[in-house]
Scaffold this motif. Structure first.
Motif, PDB file in Angstrom:
ATOM      1  N   GLY A 192       0.795  -1.223   0.000  1.00  0.00           N
ATOM      2  CA  GLY A 192       0.000   0.000   0.000  1.00  0.00           C
ATOM      3  C   GLY A 192       0.824   1.268   0.000  1.00  0.00           C
ATOM      4  O   GLY A 192       0.277   2.369   0.165  1.00  0.00           O
ATOM      5  N   LYS A 193       2.157   1.160  -0.200  1.00  0.00           N
ATOM      6  CA  LYS A 193       3.031   2.338  -0.215  1.00  0.00           C
ATOM      7  C   LYS A 193       3.169   2.819  -1.659  1.00  0.00           C
ATOM      8  O   LYS A 193       4.205   2.617  -2.320  1.00  0.00           O
ATOM      9  N   LEU A 194       2.133   3.463  -2.138  1.00  0.00           N
ATOM     10  CA  LEU A 194       2.020   3.754  -3.568  1.00  0.00           C
ATOM     11  C   LEU A 194       2.985   4.845  -4.032  1.00  0.00           C
ATOM     12  O   LEU A 194       3.591   4.726  -5.105  1.00  0.00           O
ATOM     13  N   ASP A 195       3.131   5.907  -3.257  1.00  0.00           N
ATOM     14  CA  ASP A 195       4.047   6.993  -3.659  1.00  0.00           C
ATOM     15  C   ASP A 195       5.476   6.486  -3.765  1.00  0.00           C
ATOM     16  O   ASP A 195       6.210   6.819  -4.710  1.00  0.00           O
ATOM     17  N   LYS A 196       5.879   5.681  -2.787  1.00  0.00           N
ATOM     18  CA  LYS A 196       7.235   5.130  -2.798  1.00  0.00           C
ATOM     19  C   LYS A 196       7.419   4.172  -3.981  1.00  0.00           C
ATOM     20  O   LYS A 196       8.484   4.154  -4.628  1.00  0.00           O
ATOM     21  N   ALA A 197       6.370   3.393  -4.306  1.00  0.00           N
ATOM     22  CA  ALA A 197       6.433   2.461  -5.435  1.00  0.00           C
ATOM     23  C   ALA A 197       6.659   3.224  -6.735  1.00  0.00           C
ATOM     24  O   ALA A 197       7.490   2.833  -7.562  1.00  0.00           O
ATOM     25  N   ILE A 198       5.925   4.328  -6.920  1.00  0.00           N
ATOM     26  CA  ILE A 198       6.081   5.135  -8.137  1.00  0.00           C
ATOM     27  C   ILE A 198       7.523   5.642  -8.254  1.00  0.00           C
ATOM     28  O   ILE A 198       8.132   5.615  -9.327  1.00  0.00           O
ATOM     29  N   GLU A 199       8.078   6.071  -7.126  1.00  0.00           N
ATOM     30  CA  GLU A 199       9.462   6.588  -7.107  1.00  0.00           C
ATOM     31  C   GLU A 199      10.449   5.501  -7.551  1.00  0.00           C
ATOM     32  O   GLU A 199      11.382   5.771  -8.331  1.00  0.00           O
ATOM     33  N   ILE A 200      10.248   4.274  -7.084  1.00  0.00           N
ATOM     34  CA  ILE A 200      11.152   3.163  -7.439  1.00  0.00           C
ATOM     35  C   ILE A 200      10.963   2.761  -8.899  1.00  0.00           C
ATOM     36  O   ILE A 200      11.951   2.485  -9.614  1.00  0.00           O
ATOM     37  N   TYR A 201       9.700   2.742  -9.365  1.00  0.00           N
ATOM     38  CA  TYR A 201       9.461   2.367 -10.770  1.00  0.00           C
ATOM     39  C   TYR A 201      10.234   3.292 -11.723  1.00  0.00           C
ATOM     40  O   TYR A 201      10.747   2.861 -12.757  1.00  0.00           O
ATOM     41  N   THR A 202      10.336   4.575 -11.386  1.00  0.00           N
ATOM     42  CA  THR A 202      11.002   5.538 -12.290  1.00  0.00           C
ATOM     43  C   THR A 202      12.487   5.224 -12.473  1.00  0.00           C
ATOM     44  O   THR A 202      13.094   5.655 -13.459  1.00  0.00           O
ATOM     45  N   LYS A 203      13.062   4.470 -11.541  1.00  0.00           N
ATOM     46  CA  LYS A 203      14.492   4.129 -11.648  1.00  0.00           C
ATOM     47  C   LYS A 203      14.738   3.029 -12.671  1.00  0.00           C
ATOM     48  O   LYS A 203      15.872   2.844 -13.118  1.00  0.00           O
ATOM     49  N   ASP A 204      13.678   2.312 -13.018  1.00  0.00           N
ATOM     50  CA  ASP A 204      13.825   1.210 -13.978  1.00  0.00           C
ATOM     51  C   ASP A 204      13.969   1.780 -15.387  1.00  0.00           C
ATOM     52  O   ASP A 204      13.406   2.829 -15.713  1.00  0.00           O
ATOM     53  N   SER A 205      14.734   1.085 -16.213  1.00  0.00           N
ATOM     54  CA  SER A 205      14.974   1.600 -17.569  1.00  0.00           C
ATOM     55  C   SER A 205      14.093   0.956 -18.636  1.00  0.00           C
ATOM     56  O   SER A 205      14.082   1.403 -19.784  1.00  0.00           O
ATOM     57  N   SER A 206      13.333  -0.080 -18.271  1.00  0.00           N
ATOM     58  CA  SER A 206      12.489  -0.756 -19.274  1.00  0.00           C
ATOM     59  C   SER A 206      11.133  -0.050 -19.378  1.00  0.00           C
ATOM     60  O   SER A 206      10.699   0.639 -18.452  1.00  0.00           O
ATOM     61  N   ARG A 207      10.466  -0.255 -20.510  1.00  0.00           N
ATOM     62  CA  ARG A 207       9.180   0.426 -20.716  1.00  0.00           C
ATOM     63  C   ARG A 207       8.064  -0.111 -19.810  1.00  0.00           C
ATOM     64  O   ARG A 207       7.047   0.553 -19.613  1.00  0.00           O
ATOM     65  N   ILE A 208       8.277  -1.288 -19.197  1.00  0.00           N
ATOM     66  CA  ILE A 208       7.247  -1.854 -18.322  1.00  0.00           C
ATOM     67  C   ILE A 208       6.946  -0.923 -17.154  1.00  0.00           C
ATOM     68  O   ILE A 208       5.860  -0.936 -16.578  1.00  0.00           O
ATOM     69  N   LYS A 209       7.952  -0.052 -16.811  1.00  0.00           N
ATOM     70  CA  LYS A 209       7.735   0.863 -15.691  1.00  0.00           C
ATOM     71  C   LYS A 209       6.554   1.809 -15.956  1.00  0.00           C
ATOM     72  O   LYS A 209       5.847   2.208 -15.033  1.00  0.00           O
ATOM     73  N   PHE A 210       6.341   2.172 -17.238  1.00  0.00           N
ATOM     74  CA  PHE A 210       5.229   3.084 -17.557  1.00  0.00           C
ATOM     75  C   PHE A 210       3.882   2.414 -17.290  1.00  0.00           C
ATOM     76  O   PHE A 210       2.960   3.006 -16.736  1.00  0.00           O
ATOM     77  N   TYR A 211       3.786   1.143 -17.705  1.00  0.00           N
ATOM     78  CA  TYR A 211       2.549   0.382 -17.478  1.00  0.00           C
ATOM     79  C   TYR A 211       2.291   0.201 -15.980  1.00  0.00           C
ATOM     80  O   TYR A 211       1.183   0.418 -15.488  1.00  0.00           O
ATOM     81  N   LYS A 212       3.364  -0.178 -15.265  1.00  0.00           N
ATOM     82  CA  LYS A 212       3.235  -0.400 -13.820  1.00  0.00           C
ATOM     83  C   LYS A 212       2.825   0.887 -13.108  1.00  0.00           C
ATOM     84  O   LYS A 212       1.970   0.883 -12.208  1.00  0.00           O
ATOM     85  N   THR A 213       3.432   2.001 -13.518  1.00  0.00           N
ATOM     86  CA  THR A 213       3.105   3.298 -12.899  1.00  0.00           C
ATOM     87  C   THR A 213       1.663   3.692 -13.205  1.00  0.00           C
ATOM     88  O   THR A 213       0.934   4.198 -12.340  1.00  0.00           O
ATOM     89  N   ALA A 214       1.220   3.428 -14.444  1.00  0.00           N
ATOM     90  CA  ALA A 214      -0.168   3.713 -14.819  1.00  0.00           C
ATOM     91  C   ALA A 214      -1.131   2.956 -13.919  1.00  0.00           C
ATOM     92  O   ALA A 214      -2.130   3.517 -13.440  1.00  0.00           O
ATOM     93  N   LYS A 215      -0.825   1.682 -13.638  1.00  0.00           N
ATOM     94  CA  LYS A 215      -1.705   0.867 -12.789  1.00  0.00           C
ATOM     95  C   LYS A 215      -1.763   1.418 -11.359  1.00  0.00           C
ATOM     96  O   LYS A 215      -2.817   1.415 -10.731  1.00  0.00           O
ATOM     97  N   VAL A 216      -0.616   1.914 -10.862  1.00  0.00           N
ATOM     98  CA  VAL A 216      -0.600   2.493  -9.510  1.00  0.00           C
ATOM     99  C   VAL A 216      -1.458   3.757  -9.460  1.00  0.00           C
ATOM    100  O   VAL A 216      -2.227   3.973  -8.521  1.00  0.00           O
ATOM    101  N   TYR A 217      -1.330   4.596 -10.496  1.00  0.00           N
ATOM    102  CA  TYR A 217      -2.161   5.809 -10.529  1.00  0.00           C
ATOM    103  C   TYR A 217      -3.650   5.451 -10.614  1.00  0.00           C
ATOM    104  O   TYR A 217      -4.498   6.152 -10.053  1.00  0.00           O
ATOM    105  N   GLU A 218      -3.969   4.363 -11.312  1.00  0.00           N
ATOM    106  CA  GLU A 218      -5.367   3.899 -11.332  1.00  0.00           C
ATOM    107  C   GLU A 218      -5.838   3.527  -9.934  1.00  0.00           C
ATOM    108  O   GLU A 218      -6.950   3.879  -9.536  1.00  0.00           O
TER     109      GLU A 218
END
Length: 371
Positions: A33-59
């Motif tokens: 449930g630590k969504l803000d922190k998850a978004i911060e970590i996803y941005t460090k990833d270099s693959s495009r999957i981070k965009f999809y994962k971040t979109a799901k968190v914002y949903e």
């Protein structure tokens, strides 16, 4: 040269492992449930999957516009991913961006003609009032999976709105008769049975809904009317009394008054009809007529005449009120000549009489003429 290639491969594997670690770490944070922190970590990833994962968190957070933005980042790099397109189209549906969602679902259906894609394409078309096209895709969905509930329900609902009640009922029966009890489908069949005037079947369905703790007002209203229609007046009266306790509604009082009348309690019927008349702002000829009929049935002819006359003040051409006034006056001892004149005028005035009434009047005229 080979050594350099091996070094590149090792470095690539290391980078991928590091990136994979970011995704795993962020996924774990999402689960906590630590969504803000998850978004911060996803941005460090270099693959495009981070965009999809971040979109799901914002949903999950309800930030749908930001979710849309990140879906677009992903689709800019990989426009053909079916899973991402499907989730993105669902998001567009939630954002009421129906035309955009329609375009994506049409592409998905072309690629994979399955029940789910056809259902959502039908759904987005229905939301745009393209009902014939929506029906077509719901039917395609049902063809792919005959027991796909959502498509069957929407199709049955569209058929009900078209007044194709028997077709809609067949769809409901396919589930409910096989013990697949879906409450929305059961509510729909109950109303279809009610509209078909199959009141016994409607009662079974409404009672089943009440057993399953469904308490929408329409269930009790239509159950009460169904009891009235099959002449179970005491059950109907009890339900209308409960409805009246919740809300003073003229129609409830009218039905309860009629129940009292058929239960041979004309005074109570009169009380309820007076309440209904006080609550309503339009004409009351049918209410007055009902009271006249109930008092006539109770052999209180004075009150029956009073209410039949009030009926005629509202509608001088009320056939039944005119007829019952003549028969009461005849029964109470009008002179034969006066009754003969009344019946003859009535026959001339109301040429659309039922054969049964015509036959009775002609038989009565024969008797009166022989007196």
């Amino acid at each position: 040269m080979r050594f350099i290639n091996w070094i590149k491969l090792i470095l690539l594997v290391c980078v991928q492992n590091v990136c994979s670690q970011y995704i795993k770490q962020a996924d774990s944070l999402v689960n906590m449930g630590k969504l803000d922190k998850a978004i911060e970590i996803y941005t460090k990833d270099s693959s495009r999957i981070k965009f999809y994962k971040t979109a799901k968190v914002y949903e999950i957070r309800g930030d749908l516009d930001l979710a849309k933005e990140y879906y677009n980042y992903y689709l800019d790099e990989d426009a053909l991913n079916k899973k991402v397109n499907y989730d993105y189209a669902l998001l567009l549906l939630e954002l009421n961006r129906f035309k955009e969602a329609e375009i994506i679902f049409k592409e998905l259906v072309k690629e994979d003609n399955n029940s789910i894609y056809n259902y959502y394409l039908g759904n987005v078309l229905e939301k745009q009032s393209s009902l014939a096209e929506a029906k077509f895709y719901y039917e395609k969905s049902v063809t792919c999976d005959s027991l796909f509930l959502k498509s069957n329900y929407r199709l049955a609902l569209l058929l009900t709105n078209e007044n194709s009640l028997q077709e809609a009922k067949k769809i409901c029966n396919r589930f409910l008769n096989n013990k697949i009890i879906n409450l929305e489908m059961l509510k729909l069949r109950a109303q279809i049975n009610f509209n078909l005037k199959d009141y016994f079947a409607a009662i079974d369905d409404f009672e089943m809904l009440i057993e399953r703790n469904q308490d929408e007002k329409f269930i009790f209203e239509k159950l009460a009317i169904s009891y009235y229609e099959i002449r179970q007046y005491e059950k109907s009266r009890i339900l209308f009394s409960e409805l009246i306790n919740e809300k003073d509604d003229a129609q409830y009082y009218i039905y309860r008054a009629k129940c009292y009348g058929f239960l041979n309690l004309p005074e109570k019927a009169e009380e309820d009809m007076v309440m209904a008349i006080n609550l309503r702002t339009f004409t009351f000829e049918n209410e007055y007529f009902s009271l006249g009929y109930f008092f006539q049935k109770a052999k209180n002819y004075k009150k029956a005449i009073y209410y039949y006359n009030k009926t005629l003040k509202q509608d001088k051409n009320h056939l039944e009120a005119n007829y019952h006034l003549i028969t009461i006056k005849d029964y109470l001892g009008n002179s034969p000549q006066e009754s003969i004149q009344n019946y003859k005028k009535f026959l001339l005035r109301f040429s659309n009489l039922s054969n049964e009434k015509k036959e009775y009047i002609n038989q009565r005229l024969t008797v009166l003429n022989n007196n």
